[in-house]
Design an enzyme around this catalytic site. Structure first.
Site, PDB file in Angstrom:
ATOM      1  N   THR A   1       0.847  -1.185   0.000  1.00 48.09           N
ATOM      2  CA  THR A   1       0.000   0.000   0.000  1.00 48.09           C
ATOM      3  C   THR A   1       0.884   1.238   0.000  1.00 48.09           C
ATOM      4  O   THR A   1       1.923   1.265   0.672  1.00 48.09           O
ATOM      5  CB  THR A   1      -0.954   0.013   1.214  1.00 48.09           C
ATOM      6  OG1 THR A   1      -1.771   1.191   1.174  1.00 48.09           O
ATOM      7  CG2 THR A   1      -0.183  -0.008   2.534  1.00 48.09           C
TER       8      THR A   1
ATOM      9  N   HIS B   1       2.801 -11.593  14.157  1.00 48.24           N
ATOM     10  CA  HIS B   1       3.919 -12.127  14.925  1.00 48.24           C
ATOM     11  C   HIS B   1       3.715 -13.594  15.308  1.00 48.24           C
ATOM     12  O   HIS B   1       4.645 -14.268  15.766  1.00 48.24           O
ATOM     13  CB  HIS B   1       4.118 -11.289  16.196  1.00 48.24           C
ATOM     14  CG  HIS B   1       5.542 -11.246  16.661  1.00 48.24           C
ATOM     15  ND1 HIS B   1       6.524 -12.041  16.133  1.00 48.24           N
ATOM     16  CD2 HIS B   1       6.157 -10.492  17.620  1.00 48.24           C
ATOM     17  CE1 HIS B   1       7.673 -11.789  16.725  1.00 48.24           C
ATOM     18  NE2 HIS B   1       7.476 -10.849  17.644  1.00 48.24           N
TER      19      HIS B   1
END
Length: 432
Positions: free
Chosen positions: A341, A393
């Site tokens: 993006t 994560h």
């Protein structure tokens, strides 16, 4: 004959859509293949076209939800619209006879006489208007357009509904040329509000954003890259690139290729969680976030790892145009293993992009700003861009996320390494 116009299927997983807007009025005469309505799903905005020429009878109102395959309007083909101007002109081209030409010239003279009379009245009207609106400045293009359409300054002034920021800034820009400035009156206070229903696309986007926050362990790591070499490369070869390929070379293709190559060293950034399993695609399908009037869309560049920069640039251009023109298919928006993006096009200096599930990471590009940096012990001004990598994560460790972003940085700062497997050309030449 009455022809039914049904809602086409945007994709296998979509069973219903919402009528976004009708592009024609009930009872209007339409041509075959003319766009007559926009329908919105939770993935894309698509258009409905007229199956035949005729009179439209609308059956479903704007904002209503209907099933795929439902009849939303009918077309009465017994009521034919006039022939399209371009088709009419095409047929008449080159058919004029000498008699017709003389007739046309006579009609032209009569028309000119009438025009002269009308022009005299118009000139008188314009002269009166010019006294009242003598301070209005008109560009040559606007003046020619007004003359073509037969409208006066007074007509234009009366047609203005309100003044916005753009008009105020335009007035301020010519303040230095005006001997006297007549300041605008303070804006009248208002307590009005607008209330609009969210489109299915934006509702789905909102649900996904909340789900990302609640269902992932999202973390963002940052770095910066010197854009100087890529900018110099574009500047040096832009003209030759356009002459050969027919379109301009942008920055997004470099980043798309860079992330695809960086995946080879850090494949977990390209992986996804599926229950208790880790799915690791052996290909890189990069989603390119595109801002459209209907909301954010992410068309997919598939197998970016095997495509050249010109191929990637052309595909990004085509997909972005389709998305903005509501011509993109659901298949072109489905899938993707990674997303890029670019908030820099809106002036963003730094941000934490949100992951596009079920993907595990997203790269955020930002504004290019000249900043002082240390190069070989000297402070120099370089065009720098901050990069941000948001990642889940649960599946991507810090070592992989940081290493991946550093790899992308290296490819952008040394674009020639994209063709040497990431190695320095000198070392490759010397076999070390």
């Amino acid at each position: 004959m009455i022809v039914e116009v049904k809602v086409p299927s945007p994709g296998e997983s979509i069973t219903e859509v919402e009528i976004g807007s009708w592009l024609v009025e009930d009872g209007a005469l339409v041509y075959k293949d003319q766009e007559i309505a926009e329908v919105e799903s939770d993935k894309a905005t698509l258009t409905i076209v007229a199956a035949e020429s005729g009179k439209v009878s609308i059956k479903t109102g704007e904002g209503e939800t209907v099933e795929v395959g439902a009849v939303v309007c009918t077309i009465d083909t017994s009521v034919k619209p006039e022939e399209k101007p371009e088709e009419k002109n095409s047929k008449e081209k080159g058919i004029s006879t000498e008699a017709e030409t003389q007739k046309t010239q006579g009609q032209k003279r009569d028309s000119e006489a009438k025009d002269d009379e009308a022009s005299g009245k118009k000139a008188q009207k314009d002269e009166q208007a010019s006294q009242e609106y003598g301070q209005v400045k008109i560009t040559p293009v606007a003046k020619a357009y007004m003359q073509e359409e037969g409208i006066s300054i007074e007509d234009v002034i009366k047609g203005l509904k309100r003044l916005g920021k753009k008009e105020v800034e335009a007035a301020m820009s010519v303040a230095g040329d005006s001997a006297e400035i007549e300041w605008m009156s303070p804006k009248e206070p208002s307590r009005e509000t607008d209330r609009n229903r969210m489109t299915p696309l934006r509702r789905k986007l909102a649900e996904r954003l909340v789900a990302v926050k609640n269902e992932t362990a999202m973390l963002t790591t940052f770095n910066e890259t010197d854009m100087g070499n890529v900018m110099e490369l574009r500047k040096k070869y832009q003209q030759q690139f356009v002459e050969k390929h027919g379109f301009k070379l942008g920055f997004m293709s470099f980043f798309t290729k860079a992330v695809a190559l960086a995946m080879e060293s850090h494949p977990m950034v390209n992986a996804q969680l599926d229950g208790d399993e880790i799915v690791s695609p052996q290909f890189v399908d990069v989603g390119i976030a595109v801002s459209t009037p209907k909301g954010l869309m992410v068309p997919i560049v598939r197998n970016a790892e095997s495509k050249t920069i010109p191929q990637i640039e052309m595909e990004i251009k085509e997909l972005a145009e389709k998305a903005r023109n509501k011509k993109i298919s659901v298949d072109e928006l489905t899938g993707g293993t990674f997303t890029i993006t670019n908030g820099g096009v809106f002036g963003s200096l730094l941000s934490t992009p949100v992951i596009n599930p079920p993907q595990s990471a997203i790269l955020g590009m930002h504004n290019i700003v000249d900043r002082p940096v240390a190069v070989n012990g000297q402070v120099v001004i370089r065009p720098m861009m901050y990069l941000a990598l948001s990642y889940d994560h649960r599946i991507i460790d810090g070592k992989d996320s940081v290493g991946f972003l550093v790899k992308v940085k290296e490819f952008i700062e040394h674009p020639e390494r994209m063709f040497t497997g990431g190695k320095e050309p000198e070392k490759l030449l010397l076999g070390i």
